[in-house]
Design an enzyme around this catalytic site. Structure first.
Site, PDB file in Angstrom:
ATOM      1  N   GLU A   1       0.819  -1.213   0.000  1.00  0.00           N
ATOM      2  CA  GLU A   1       0.000   0.000   0.000  1.00  0.00           C
ATOM      3  C   GLU A   1       0.856   1.269   0.000  1.00  0.00           C
ATOM      4  O   GLU A   1       0.396   2.336  -0.396  1.00  0.00           O
ATOM      5  CB  GLU A   1      -0.926   0.018   1.228  1.00  0.00           C
ATOM      6  CG  GLU A   1      -1.925  -1.119   1.233  1.00  0.00           C
ATOM      7  CD  GLU A   1      -2.723  -1.186   2.527  1.00  0.00           C
ATOM      8  OE1 GLU A   1      -3.955  -1.204   2.454  1.00  0.00           O
ATOM      9  OE2 GLU A   1      -2.114  -1.209   3.611  1.00  0.00           O
TER      10      GLU A   1
ATOM     11  N   ASP B   1     -11.955  -5.068  -2.705  1.00  0.00           N
ATOM     12  CA  ASP B   1     -12.861  -6.229  -2.741  1.00  0.00           C
ATOM     13  C   ASP B   1     -14.212  -5.776  -2.240  1.00  0.00           C
ATOM     14  O   ASP B   1     -14.354  -4.660  -1.772  1.00  0.00           O
ATOM     15  CB  ASP B   1     -12.281  -7.345  -1.842  1.00  0.00           C
ATOM     16  CG  ASP B   1     -12.108  -6.856  -0.401  1.00  0.00           C
ATOM     17  OD1 ASP B   1     -13.078  -6.926   0.366  1.00  0.00           O
ATOM     18  OD2 ASP B   1     -11.014  -6.368  -0.056  1.00  0.00           O
TER      19      ASP B   1
ATOM     20  N   GLY C   1     -12.637  -3.124   2.013  1.00  0.00           N
ATOM     21  CA  GLY C   1     -13.740  -3.836   1.376  1.00  0.00           C
ATOM     22  C   GLY C   1     -14.902  -2.865   1.170  1.00  0.00           C
ATOM     23  O   GLY C   1     -15.237  -2.108   2.066  1.00  0.00           O
TER      24      GLY C   1
ATOM     25  N   MET D   1      -9.525  -2.389   8.733  1.00  0.00           N
ATOM     26  CA  MET D   1      -9.106  -2.898  10.041  1.00  0.00           C
ATOM     27  C   MET D   1      -8.259  -1.923  10.867  1.00  0.00           C
ATOM     28  O   MET D   1      -7.719  -2.326  11.893  1.00  0.00           O
ATOM     29  CB  MET D   1      -8.339  -4.226   9.852  1.00  0.00           C
ATOM     30  CG  MET D   1      -9.175  -5.284   9.139  1.00  0.00           C
ATOM     31  SD  MET D   1      -8.302  -6.840   8.818  1.00  0.00           S
ATOM     32  CE  MET D   1      -7.998  -7.419  10.465  1.00  0.00           C
ATOM     33  N   GLU D   2      -8.130  -0.660  10.421  1.00  0.00           N
ATOM     34  CA  GLU D   2      -7.240   0.267  11.138  1.00  0.00           C
ATOM     35  C   GLU D   2      -7.785   1.675  11.353  1.00  0.00           C
ATOM     36  O   GLU D   2      -7.459   2.327  12.364  1.00  0.00           O
ATOM     37  CB  GLU D   2      -5.894   0.410  10.393  1.00  0.00           C
ATOM     38  CG  GLU D   2      -5.085  -0.866  10.268  1.00  0.00           C
ATOM     39  CD  GLU D   2      -5.481  -1.710   9.061  1.00  0.00           C
ATOM     40  OE1 GLU D   2      -6.167  -1.157   8.166  1.00  0.00           O
ATOM     41  OE2 GLU D   2      -5.153  -2.901   8.998  1.00  0.00           O
TER      42      GLU D   2
HETATM   43  N1  SAH Z   1      -3.697 -11.393   3.470  1.00  0.00           N
HETATM   44  C1  SAH Z   1      -3.112 -10.370   4.298  1.00  0.00           C
HETATM   45  C2  SAH Z   1      -4.077  -9.946   5.383  1.00  0.00           C
HETATM   46  C3  SAH Z   1      -4.954  -8.869   4.896  1.00  0.00           C
HETATM   47  S1  SAH Z   1      -6.008  -8.209   6.106  1.00  0.00           S
HETATM   48  C4  SAH Z   1      -1.839 -10.921   4.891  1.00  0.00           C
HETATM   49  O1  SAH Z   1      -1.675 -12.102   4.919  1.00  0.00           O
HETATM   50  O2  SAH Z   1      -1.019 -10.112   5.325  1.00  0.00           O
HETATM   51  C5  SAH Z   1      -6.788  -6.973   5.119  1.00  0.00           C
HETATM   52  C6  SAH Z   1      -6.120  -5.633   5.088  1.00  0.00           C
HETATM   53  O3  SAH Z   1      -6.709  -4.850   4.062  1.00  0.00           O
HETATM   54  C7  SAH Z   1      -6.322  -4.817   6.354  1.00  0.00           C
HETATM   55  O4  SAH Z   1      -5.215  -3.956   6.551  1.00  0.00           O
HETATM   56  C8  SAH Z   1      -7.622  -4.029   6.087  1.00  0.00           C
HETATM   57  O5  SAH Z   1      -7.552  -2.703   6.542  1.00  0.00           O
HETATM   58  C9  SAH Z   1      -7.787  -4.045   4.559  1.00  0.00           C
HETATM   59  N2  SAH Z   1      -8.983  -4.689   4.021  1.00  0.00           N
HETATM   60  C10 SAH Z   1      -9.194  -4.857   2.694  1.00  0.00           C
HETATM   61  N3  SAH Z   1     -10.338  -5.521   2.470  1.00  0.00           N
HETATM   62  C11 SAH Z   1     -10.889  -5.801   3.683  1.00  0.00           C
HETATM   63  C12 SAH Z   1     -12.067  -6.497   4.099  1.00  0.00           C
HETATM   64  N4  SAH Z   1     -12.895  -7.055   3.220  1.00  0.00           N
HETATM   65  N5  SAH Z   1     -12.312  -6.605   5.432  1.00  0.00           N
HETATM   66  C13 SAH Z   1     -11.465  -6.059   6.330  1.00  0.00           C
HETATM   67  N6  SAH Z   1     -10.321  -5.405   5.988  1.00  0.00           N
HETATM   68  C14 SAH Z   1     -10.024  -5.261   4.686  1.00  0.00           C
END
Ligand code: SAH
Length: 247
Positions: A11, A214, A77, A190-191
């Site tokens: 990002e 997504d 998302g 998530m932040e």
């Molecule tokens: N696959 C990643 C984990 C991603 S968690 C790994 O293994 O490191 C998702 C991250 O993208 C988080 O930082 C959150 O802020 C964002 N995000 C994108 N789509 C999301 C969704 N559908 N739900 C929650 N967070 C999402």
């Protein structure tokens, strides 16, 4: 000094590549890159994923680096109707959807704060919104290529509620449940709301910009990975840079 933060390396990578780093400082296991971007003193950092990681990083930026403002850029998302992959969402409010101290406090209310929604700085949000509009109206070649590879044609910019929680929302049932509870939520991540709460404690302006990777549905994990690889970095770089150049 302005702080620009993301959760994950892809990002922030393209923006970081533009900035010659003057100094790297490690605090709380995180690397903080100081330098100049568009003629301004900035510090770039990765928060890591989730509310606690984001809160810890924001606190270090406010206290140790005396950041004058925090800009969060990353992916999310899409929840709102018409908020599709490739669109940009600028927060005008942030809420922790997984915080629930009811019946002691109304659902989502942060105890001691008396509210469930935290407002970002209107000036910075407007700068990001204007920059996003301009970038989406006429994407630079690299971003245009990424969007085309993803089959995205006319991404749009939205402004509204972004909700945060310690959960990757990746089933249609879960995202529908969130939509039912919080019908005005445009995106879930998530932040953001954690950064918002810390910035409120330190009385620092902040803003949150998210590109939709997504739809937080059964397909989310596939879309998320592809989007992160192909579009997220360039989108963040082009929008943040334009926002810095145009006060
Ligand atoms: N696959 C990643 C984990 C991603 S968690 C790994 O293994 O490191 C998702 C991250 O993208 C988080 O930082 C959150 O802020 C964002 N995000 C994108 N789509 C999301 C969704 N559908 N739900 C929650 N967070 C999402």
């Amino acid at each position: 000094m302005l702080a620009i933060v993301s959760a994950m390396p892809p990002e922030l990578a393209a923006l970081k590549a533009l900035m010659p780093t003057d100094q790297i400082t490690t605090v709380a296991g995180r690397r903080f890159h100081q330098g100049q971007l568009a003629g301004q003193d900035v510090v770039l950092a990765l928060t890591g994923i989730g509310k606690v990681a984001a809160a810890a990083t924001a606190a270090v930026l406010c206290q140790h680096f005396q950041a004058c403002a925090l800009l969060f850029t990353g992916v999310a998302g899409g929840l709102g109707e018409g908020v599709t992959v490739g669109d940009v969402v600028v927060a005008d409010a942030l809420l922790q959807h997984d915080l629930d101290v009811s019946p002691l406090f109304p659902r989502w209310v942060v105890p001691g704060k008396g509210k469930d929604r935290f407002a970002p700085n209107p000036h910075w949000s407007e700068r990001l919104r204007r920059a996003a509009h301009a970038v989406l109206a006429q994407p630079e070649p690299e971003l245009a290529q990424g969007l085309a590879a993803f089959g995205l044609h006319a991404p749009r910019c939205h402004q509204g509620l972004i909700i945060s929680g310690d959960r990757f929302v990746s089933t249609t049932a879960e995202s529908q449940a969130l939509r039912n509870l919080l019908p005005d939520a445009l995106a879930v991540e998530m932040e953001g709301a954690a950064v918002a709460q810390v910035c409120a404690d330190f009385d620092r302006p902040f803003a949150v910009l998210r590109t939709v990777s997504d739809r937080a549905d059964d397909q989310a994990h596939v879309d998320f990975e592809r989007f992160l690889a192909e579009v997220a970095a360039e989108m963040a770089r082009d929008i943040v840079l334009k926002a810095l150049l145009n006060p």
